[in-house]
Design an enzyme around this catalytic site. Structure first.
Site: not given
Ligand code: SF4
Length: 363
Positions: A36, A119, A137
């Site tokens: 991520e 996020y 996202d």
């Protein structure tokens, strides 16, 4: 919003069309976290080789925590936004110290880690731990903007609020991992920004932009900002068969990366004169420019840079550079340049002049 059919359509589609990605094999929190962070500013196809290399060298939190910052930056080189790599190491050290190396399964704690925002915390909670947290996202925002036919730019505050609320409401209890990834994959493979394949979309029957014929107008584009351009001169300073490099200070742009010395051109200044002035100001040395090697143009996200690179040497020889803004320096062989993390534009220059560098240092 037709929540039930959106959930069913997406989950069924994902069970057949999920992208095969290395962090989706074990769903280990460490691997989800690293993926991520890497994906924050980098496309999947670009980051994959970096991801594999990283996981091979740093297979767990402990190895990242115990590595030198220099090595961590070196493994990150090429992806830019080096703050991400520094934050990974800071977080790894916190997790090792406070949680014995186990990534905590707690949203607020994850949110408190350096470099982790709403996020990323949502993505880790849902994808690694299958907890019901939304994660909006860029891909998911685009899909939802179209699904709901939102008529303002994504960055608009009211739209952001609506997107997070809608993403939370859509989540099926106990299926957050698959559902969030299904939305991400739909955005990456079907609901594409320029050419959405609505004919193949499992949720087209629920899509308001599709029903209104407004797919290509959603999301509404934000007003564009012109990127700033910086023009600078830098020197490949050669002495006794070695090249001079210096380390950027903390706190500014691209902190702790290595670079060739130089600096910005002043208004109306010739690049070679700017280089002489900069090296006198920054290193206290006088130089002679032997030849212009290249002009490098590189775009970072918020600015563009044009670098005029010169081959140069001390004039008179034997002067000792005194660092006035850099925090470290080395004289290295051309081969040793590969062991130091450089900003992308400097690395571009190294690649461009690599074959000639060995000749320069032998002259
Ligand atoms: Fe995106 Fe088209 Fe599907 Fe709507 S119908 S979600 S615009 S791919």
């Amino acid at each position: 919003m037709d929540t039930a059919s959106i959930r069913t359509g997406l989950l069924n589609w994902f069970s057949i069309n999920a992208r095969r990605l290395p962090w989706r094999v074990r769903y280990a929190p460490y691997e989800i976290w690293i993926s991520e962070i890497m994906l924050q500013q980098t496309q999947v196809q670009t980051m994959l080789p970096y991801y594999h290399r990283w996981i091979k060298r740093f297979p767990d939190i402990q190895t990242v925590a115990e590595a030198s910052e220099e090595e961590v930056l070196w493994y990150w080189e090429g992806m830019g936004y080096y703050g991400r790599a520094r934050n990974i190491q800071r977080t790894a050290r916190i997790v090792l110290e406070r949680f014995g190396g186990d990534f905590p399964r707690h949203h607020e704690t994850i949110l408190s880690f350096p470099g982790i925002g709403r996020y990323t915390a949502g993505a880790i909670m849902s994808i690694a731990f299958n907890e019901n947290y939304p994660a909006v996202d860029g891909n998911i925002a685009r899909v939802l903007c179209r699904l709901l036919n939102l008529d303002k730019p994504i960055r608009d505050r009211s739209i952001q609020k609506l997107l997070w609320q809608s993403a939370g409401r859509l989540l099926p209890e106990g299926r957050a991992r698959d559902f969030n990834q299904a939305l991400m994959d739909l955005g990456a493979a079907v609901c594409l920004s320029k050419a959405p394949a609505c004919a193949n979309c499992p949720i087209s029957a629920s899509c308001k932009a599709f029903a209104s014929g407004l797919v290509h107008s959603r999301p509404v584009p934000a007003a564009s900002r012109r990127a700033m351009t910086i023009e600078a001169a830098l020197g490949i300073l050669i002495d006794e068969g070695k090249v001079f490099i210096q380390k950027r200070p903390p706190g500014g742009l691209m902190p702790h990366l290595w670079e060739f010395p130089g600096g910005k051109l002043e208004k109306g200044e010739e690049p070679h004169r700017a280089l002489k002035r900069e090296l006198r100001e920054e290193l206290g040395v006088d130089i002679r420019c032997r030849e212009k090697l290249a002009v490098i143009r590189h775009s970072y996200t918020s600015f563009r840079v044009t670098l005029h690179a010169f081959l140069c040497h001390m004039d008179p020889p034997g002067q000792l550079p005194v660092l006035r803004s850099a925090i470290d320096s080395r004289w290295v062989t051309p081969a040793e340049l590969d062991h130091f993390p450089f900003p992308a534009a400097n690395r571009k220059l190294i690649r461009m002049i690599r074959s000639r560098l060995s000749d320069f240092v032998q002259d």
